[in-house]
Design a protein around this motif. Structure first.
Motif, PDB file in Angstrom:
ATOM      1  N   ASP A  54     -32.802 -15.810  38.544  1.00 11.76           N
ATOM      2  CA  ASP A  54     -33.010 -14.488  37.498  1.00 11.76           C
ATOM      3  C   ASP A  54     -32.275 -14.543  36.450  1.00 11.76           C
ATOM      4  OD1 ASP A  54     -30.892 -13.396  37.762  1.00 11.76           O
ATOM      5  OD2 ASP A  54     -31.908 -12.024  38.747  1.00 11.76           O
ATOM      6  N   GLY A  55     -31.858 -15.441  36.291  1.00 10.05           N
ATOM      7  CA  GLY A  55     -30.406 -16.346  35.157  1.00 10.05           C
ATOM      8  C   GLY A  55     -30.110 -15.052  34.831  1.00 10.05           C
ATOM      9  N   VAL A  56     -29.133 -14.603  35.988  1.00  9.31           N
ATOM     10  CA  VAL A  56     -28.035 -13.457  35.440  1.00  9.31           C
ATOM     11  C   VAL A  56     -26.838 -14.692  36.451  1.00  9.31           C
ATOM     12  CG1 VAL A  56     -26.568 -12.172  35.810  1.00  9.31           C
ATOM     13  CG2 VAL A  56     -29.432 -11.534  35.599  1.00  9.31           C
ATOM     14  N   PRO A  57     -26.033 -14.798  35.159  1.00  5.64           N
ATOM     15  CA  PRO A  57     -25.578 -16.190  36.171  1.00  5.64           C
ATOM     16  C   PRO A  57     -23.669 -15.270  37.280  1.00  5.64           C
ATOM     17  CG  PRO A  57     -24.545 -15.589  34.409  1.00  5.64           C
ATOM     18  CD  PRO A  57     -25.878 -15.230  34.304  1.00  5.64           C
ATOM     19  N   PHE A  58     -23.709 -15.415  38.496  1.00  6.33           N
ATOM     20  CA  PHE A  58     -22.775 -15.264  39.359  1.00  6.33           C
ATOM     21  C   PHE A  58     -22.511 -16.154  40.283  1.00  6.33           C
ATOM     22  CE2 PHE A  58     -26.403 -15.028  41.650  1.00  6.33           C
ATOM     23  CZ  PHE A  58     -26.512 -15.310  42.558  1.00  6.33           C
ATOM     24  N   THR A  59     -21.150 -16.201  41.390  1.00  2.59           N
ATOM     25  CA  THR A  59     -20.453 -17.700  41.706  1.00  2.59           C
ATOM     26  C   THR A  59     -20.204 -16.904  43.170  1.00  2.59           C
ATOM     27  OG1 THR A  59     -19.604 -18.888  39.692  1.00  2.59           O
ATOM     28  CG2 THR A  59     -19.043 -19.033  41.547  1.00  2.59           C
ATOM     29  N   PHE A  60     -20.241 -17.603  43.979  1.00  2.00           N
ATOM     30  CA  PHE A  60     -19.887 -16.790  45.650  1.00  2.00           C
ATOM     31  C   PHE A  60     -18.954 -18.156  46.195  1.00  2.00           C
ATOM     32  CE2 PHE A  60     -24.567 -15.545  46.002  1.00  2.00           C
ATOM     33  CZ  PHE A  60     -24.228 -14.211  46.383  1.00  2.00           C
ATOM     34  N   GLU A  61     -17.831 -17.418  45.995  1.00  2.00           N
ATOM     35  CA  GLU A  61     -16.351 -17.897  46.577  1.00  2.00           C
ATOM     36  C   GLU A  61     -16.980 -17.395  48.515  1.00  2.00           C
ATOM     37  OE1 GLU A  61     -12.207 -18.885  46.222  1.00  2.00           O
ATOM     38  OE2 GLU A  61     -12.834 -18.014  45.672  1.00  2.00           O
ATOM     39  N   ARG A  62     -17.073 -18.812  49.665  1.00  2.00           N
ATOM     40  CA  ARG A  62     -16.664 -18.038  50.136  1.00  2.00           C
ATOM     41  C   ARG A  62     -15.650 -18.095  51.554  1.00  2.00           C
ATOM     42  NH1 ARG A  62     -20.021 -21.540  54.809  1.00  2.00           N
ATOM     43  NH2 ARG A  62     -21.638 -20.316  53.792  1.00  2.00           N
ATOM     44  N   LEU A  63     -14.942 -17.300  51.771  1.00  2.00           N
ATOM     45  CA  LEU A  63     -13.791 -16.459  51.986  1.00  2.00           C
ATOM     46  C   LEU A  63     -13.859 -16.767  53.575  1.00  2.00           C
ATOM     47  CD1 LEU A  63     -12.701 -13.854  50.050  1.00  2.00           C
ATOM     48  CD2 LEU A  63     -11.804 -16.415  49.738  1.00  2.00           C
ATOM     49  N   MET A  64     -14.111 -16.615  54.265  1.00  2.00           N
ATOM     50  CA  MET A  64     -14.798 -16.198  56.031  1.00  2.00           C
ATOM     51  C   MET A  64     -16.594 -16.370  56.386  1.00  2.00           C
ATOM     52  SD  MET A  64     -13.452 -13.718  58.261  1.00  2.00           S
ATOM     53  CE  MET A  64     -12.947 -14.132  60.877  1.00  2.00           C
ATOM     54  N   ARG A  65     -16.612 -17.008  57.246  1.00  2.00           N
ATOM     55  CA  ARG A  65     -18.318 -16.803  58.136  1.00  2.00           C
ATOM     56  C   ARG A  65     -17.954 -16.784  59.391  1.00  2.00           C
ATOM     57  NH1 ARG A  65     -23.252 -20.383  58.261  1.00  2.00           N
ATOM     58  NH2 ARG A  65     -24.652 -18.675  59.882  1.00  2.00           N
ATOM     59  N   PRO A  66     -17.545 -15.704  60.153  1.00  2.00           N
ATOM     60  CA  PRO A  66     -17.227 -15.058  61.322  1.00  2.00           C
ATOM     61  C   PRO A  66     -18.313 -16.163  62.133  1.00  2.00           C
ATOM     62  CG  PRO A  66     -17.239 -13.135  60.434  1.00  2.00           C
ATOM     63  CD  PRO A  66     -17.845 -14.269  59.782  1.00  2.00           C
ATOM     64  N   TYR A  67     -18.112 -16.858  63.235  1.00  2.00           N
ATOM     65  CA  TYR A  67     -18.581 -17.799  64.135  1.00  2.00           C
ATOM     66  C   TYR A  67     -19.678 -18.506  63.280  1.00  2.00           C
ATOM     67  CZ  TYR A  67     -16.712 -14.961  67.319  1.00  2.00           C
ATOM     68  OH  TYR A  67     -15.711 -14.435  68.358  1.00  2.00           O
ATOM     69  N   ALA A  68     -19.475 -19.335  62.801  1.00  2.00           N
ATOM     70  CA  ALA A  68     -20.230 -20.069  61.533  1.00  2.00           C
ATOM     71  C   ALA A  68     -21.032 -20.848  62.289  1.00  2.00           C
ATOM     72  CB  ALA A  68     -19.303 -20.771  60.425  1.00  2.00           C
ATOM     73  N   THR A  69     -20.555 -21.611  63.908  1.00  2.00           N
ATOM     74  CA  THR A  69     -21.167 -22.593  64.056  1.00  2.00           C
ATOM     75  C   THR A  69     -22.253 -22.307  65.451  1.00  2.00           C
ATOM     76  OG1 THR A  69     -19.509 -22.689  66.535  1.00  2.00           O
ATOM     77  CG2 THR A  69     -18.943 -24.426  64.196  1.00  2.00           C
ATOM     78  N   LEU A  70     -22.462 -20.791  65.211  1.00  2.00           N
ATOM     79  CA  LEU A  70     -23.665 -19.764  65.946  1.00  2.00           C
ATOM     80  C   LEU A  70     -24.450 -19.847  65.454  1.00  2.00           C
ATOM     81  CD1 LEU A  70     -21.283 -18.136  68.251  1.00  2.00           C
ATOM     82  CD2 LEU A  70     -22.338 -20.567  68.884  1.00  2.00           C
ATOM     83  N   GLN A  71     -25.460 -19.837  66.383  1.00  2.00           N
ATOM     84  CA  GLN A  71     -26.792 -19.169  65.388  1.00  2.00           C
ATOM     85  C   GLN A  71     -27.486 -18.395  65.791  1.00  2.00           C
ATOM     86  OE1 GLN A  71     -29.510 -22.875  65.208  1.00  2.00           O
ATOM     87  NE2 GLN A  71     -28.057 -24.065  63.549  1.00  2.00           N
ATOM     88  N   ALA A  72     -27.946 -17.637  65.240  1.00  2.00           N
ATOM     89  CA  ALA A  72     -29.130 -15.603  65.973  1.00  2.00           C
ATOM     90  C   ALA A  72     -29.785 -15.889  67.523  1.00  2.00           C
ATOM     91  CB  ALA A  72     -29.176 -14.496  65.291  1.00  2.00           C
ATOM     92  N   GLY A  73     -29.196 -15.736  68.465  1.00  2.00           N
ATOM     93  CA  GLY A  73     -30.062 -16.143  69.597  1.00  2.00           C
ATOM     94  C   GLY A  73     -30.032 -17.349  70.336  1.00  2.00           C
ATOM     95  N   ASP A  74     -28.209 -17.930  70.050  1.00  2.00           N
ATOM     96  CA  ASP A  74     -27.255 -18.795  70.935  1.00  2.00           C
ATOM     97  C   ASP A  74     -27.138 -17.946  71.988  1.00  2.00           C
ATOM     98  OD1 ASP A  74     -27.872 -20.941  69.443  1.00  2.00           O
ATOM     99  OD2 ASP A  74     -25.674 -20.918  68.331  1.00  2.00           O
ATOM    100  N   GLU A  75     -27.028 -18.726  73.642  1.00  2.00           N
ATOM    101  CA  GLU A  75     -26.345 -18.217  74.806  1.00  2.00           C
ATOM    102  C   GLU A  75     -24.410 -19.259  74.737  1.00  2.00           C
ATOM    103  OE1 GLU A  75     -29.720 -19.143  77.531  1.00  2.00           O
ATOM    104  OE2 GLU A  75     -30.854 -17.446  76.481  1.00  2.00           O
TER     105      GLU A  75
END
Length: 152
Positions: A54-75
């Motif tokens: 939308d033209g508004v500048p921002f930046t994300f810096e990932r500090l943590m993503r719990p269970y980054a290797t899993l996807q919803a629905g994984d068994e």
């Protein structure tokens, strides 16, 4: 802040914003477990919405993503021999109908992804990411970063 949802819109919704958002990112600022609205509306828990593009500048810096290797629905199977369905970092369902208790015991073995057998690479990534630590440690680390709890 922490990201609580990322939504992609195709086609973009008709809104008052131009350009119409093709993506929305919902966030909560640090220290909030959920966003309360005084009128207890349908927006409760949803957080604040950002519209990338939308033209508004921002930046994300990932500090943590719990269970980054899993996807919803994984068994997965855990080290204690229980089978679980992963629907998000704080949404684990045990297939044995016993209470979830402290959650899955690491390490985890990926059994299926999207209802089909998983690839060797996906299984190796899950095993490596859960080789040390624990579900409870993941929760404690996340809480220390966000100053919030996983649930209201």
């Amino acid at each position: 802040m922490r990201v609580t949802a990322v939504d992609h819109h195709d086609p973009p919704p008709e809104t008052v914003w131009l350009p119409h958002p093709a993506q929305t990112v919902t966030v909560l600022r640090r220290g909030l477990s959920y966003r309360e609205f005084a009128d207890d509306s349908h927006l409760n828990d949803s957080g604040y919405t950002i519209h990338p593009g939308d033209g508004v500048p921002f930046t994300f810096e990932r500090l943590m993503r719990p269970y980054a290797t899993l996807q919803a629905g994984d068994e997965v199977a855990d080290a204690a021999g229980r089978a679980w369905r992963f629907d998000g970092p704080w949404e684990w369902t045990a297939f044995d109908d016993e209470p979830a208790g402290a959650g899955p015991t690491w390490p985890l073995v990926l059994l299926s992804r999207a209802g089909t057998p998983c690839s060797a690479g996906d299984a190796e990534a899950v095993a490596a990411s859960t080789a040390s630590g624990s579900h409870q440690q993941t929760i404690r680390d996340w809480m220390a970063l966000t100053e919030a709890s996983p649930t209201p």
